[in-house]
Write a protein that holds these residues in place. Structure first.
Motif, PDB file in Angstrom:
ATOM      1  N   VAL A 198       0.840  -1.208   0.000  1.00  0.00           N
ATOM      2  CA  VAL A 198       0.000   0.000   0.000  1.00  0.00           C
ATOM      3  C   VAL A 198       0.871   1.253   0.000  1.00  0.00           C
ATOM      4  O   VAL A 198       0.646   2.185  -0.778  1.00  0.00           O
ATOM      5  CB  VAL A 198      -0.967   0.006   1.204  1.00  0.00           C
ATOM      6  N   ALA A 252       1.096   4.058  -2.949  1.00  0.00           N
ATOM      7  CA  ALA A 252       0.646   5.426  -2.668  1.00  0.00           C
ATOM      8  C   ALA A 252       1.794   6.426  -2.575  1.00  0.00           C
ATOM      9  O   ALA A 252       1.556   7.614  -2.417  1.00  0.00           O
ATOM     10  CB  ALA A 252      -0.155   5.442  -1.373  1.00  0.00           C
ATOM     11  N   GLU A 260       1.423   9.302   3.176  1.00  0.00           N
ATOM     12  CA  GLU A 260       0.706  10.043   2.137  1.00  0.00           C
ATOM     13  C   GLU A 260      -0.805   9.916   2.346  1.00  0.00           C
ATOM     14  O   GLU A 260      -1.282   8.899   2.851  1.00  0.00           O
ATOM     15  CB  GLU A 260       1.083   9.507   0.750  1.00  0.00           C
ATOM     16  N   PRO A 261      -1.560  10.933   1.965  1.00  0.00           N
ATOM     17  CA  PRO A 261      -3.019  10.890   2.167  1.00  0.00           C
ATOM     18  C   PRO A 261      -3.695   9.677   1.512  1.00  0.00           C
ATOM     19  O   PRO A 261      -4.608   9.092   2.098  1.00  0.00           O
ATOM     20  CB  PRO A 261      -3.514  12.190   1.538  1.00  0.00           C
ATOM     21  N   LEU A 262      -3.249   9.271   0.329  1.00  0.00           N
ATOM     22  CA  LEU A 262      -3.853   8.114  -0.336  1.00  0.00           C
ATOM     23  C   LEU A 262      -3.616   6.836   0.469  1.00  0.00           C
ATOM     24  O   LEU A 262      -4.533   6.039   0.665  1.00  0.00           O
ATOM     25  CB  LEU A 262      -3.306   7.950  -1.754  1.00  0.00           C
ATOM     26  N   ALA A 263      -2.403   6.661   0.969  1.00  0.00           N
ATOM     27  CA  ALA A 263      -2.102   5.479   1.782  1.00  0.00           C
ATOM     28  C   ALA A 263      -2.931   5.487   3.062  1.00  0.00           C
ATOM     29  O   ALA A 263      -3.487   4.455   3.452  1.00  0.00           O
ATOM     30  CB  ALA A 263      -0.616   5.424   2.113  1.00  0.00           C
ATOM     31  N   ARG A 264      -3.022   6.631   3.697  1.00  0.00           N
ATOM     32  CA  ARG A 264      -3.815   6.720   4.922  1.00  0.00           C
ATOM     33  C   ARG A 264      -5.275   6.410   4.644  1.00  0.00           C
ATOM     34  O   ARG A 264      -5.941   5.737   5.431  1.00  0.00           O
ATOM     35  CB  ARG A 264      -3.660   8.110   5.551  1.00  0.00           C
ATOM     36  N   PHE A 265      -5.799   6.880   3.515  1.00  0.00           N
ATOM     37  CA  PHE A 265      -7.179   6.591   3.131  1.00  0.00           C
ATOM     38  C   PHE A 265      -7.370   5.082   2.942  1.00  0.00           C
ATOM     39  O   PHE A 265      -8.357   4.509   3.414  1.00  0.00           O
ATOM     40  CB  PHE A 265      -7.538   7.348   1.845  1.00  0.00           C
ATOM     41  N   ILE A 266      -6.436   4.440   2.260  1.00  0.00           N
ATOM     42  CA  ILE A 266      -6.529   2.994   2.037  1.00  0.00           C
ATOM     43  C   ILE A 266      -6.489   2.250   3.371  1.00  0.00           C
ATOM     44  O   ILE A 266      -7.264   1.314   3.594  1.00  0.00           O
ATOM     45  CB  ILE A 266      -5.422   2.515   1.080  1.00  0.00           C
ATOM     46  N   TYR A 267      -5.597   2.661   4.282  1.00  0.00           N
ATOM     47  CA  TYR A 267      -5.529   2.012   5.593  1.00  0.00           C
ATOM     48  C   TYR A 267      -6.836   2.191   6.369  1.00  0.00           C
ATOM     49  O   TYR A 267      -7.285   1.271   7.053  1.00  0.00           O
ATOM     50  CB  TYR A 267      -4.369   2.575   6.416  1.00  0.00           C
TER      51      TYR A 267
END
Length: 78
Positions: free
Chosen positions: A30, A34, A39-46
């Motif tokens: 992930v 991201a 990064e915001p995208l990685a945090r969103f996925i988590y």
């Protein structure tokens, strides 16, 4: 099981596989996808994976509740 629960189960399995890869190979798929774990995208996925896990927790308790229900035999038609 509805479509939302099936999707949540699939996301949770993908998240578990990511943790397995991270534990064995020290490679976070992930974060790599991201551009970093912060990064915001990685945090969103988590966050999505975490919410999916919580939905699956409800499925776990539904299964244990169904085991304790009394099974009543249905009479056969002649």
């Amino acid at each position: 099981m509805g479509k939302v629960h099936k999707l949540a189960l699939a996301i949770t399995i993908i998240g578990a596989l990511n943790w397995g890869v991270a534990g064995i190979f020290r490679f976070d798929v992930v974060a790599q996808f991201a551009g970093g774990f912060a990064e915001p995208l990685a945090r969103f996925i988590y966050i999505i994976i975490g919410i999916s896990g919580l939905l699956n927790l409800g499925l776990l308790f539904d299964q244990s509740r169904n085991r304790h229900e009394e099974i009543v035999p249905v009479p056969e038609k002649a």
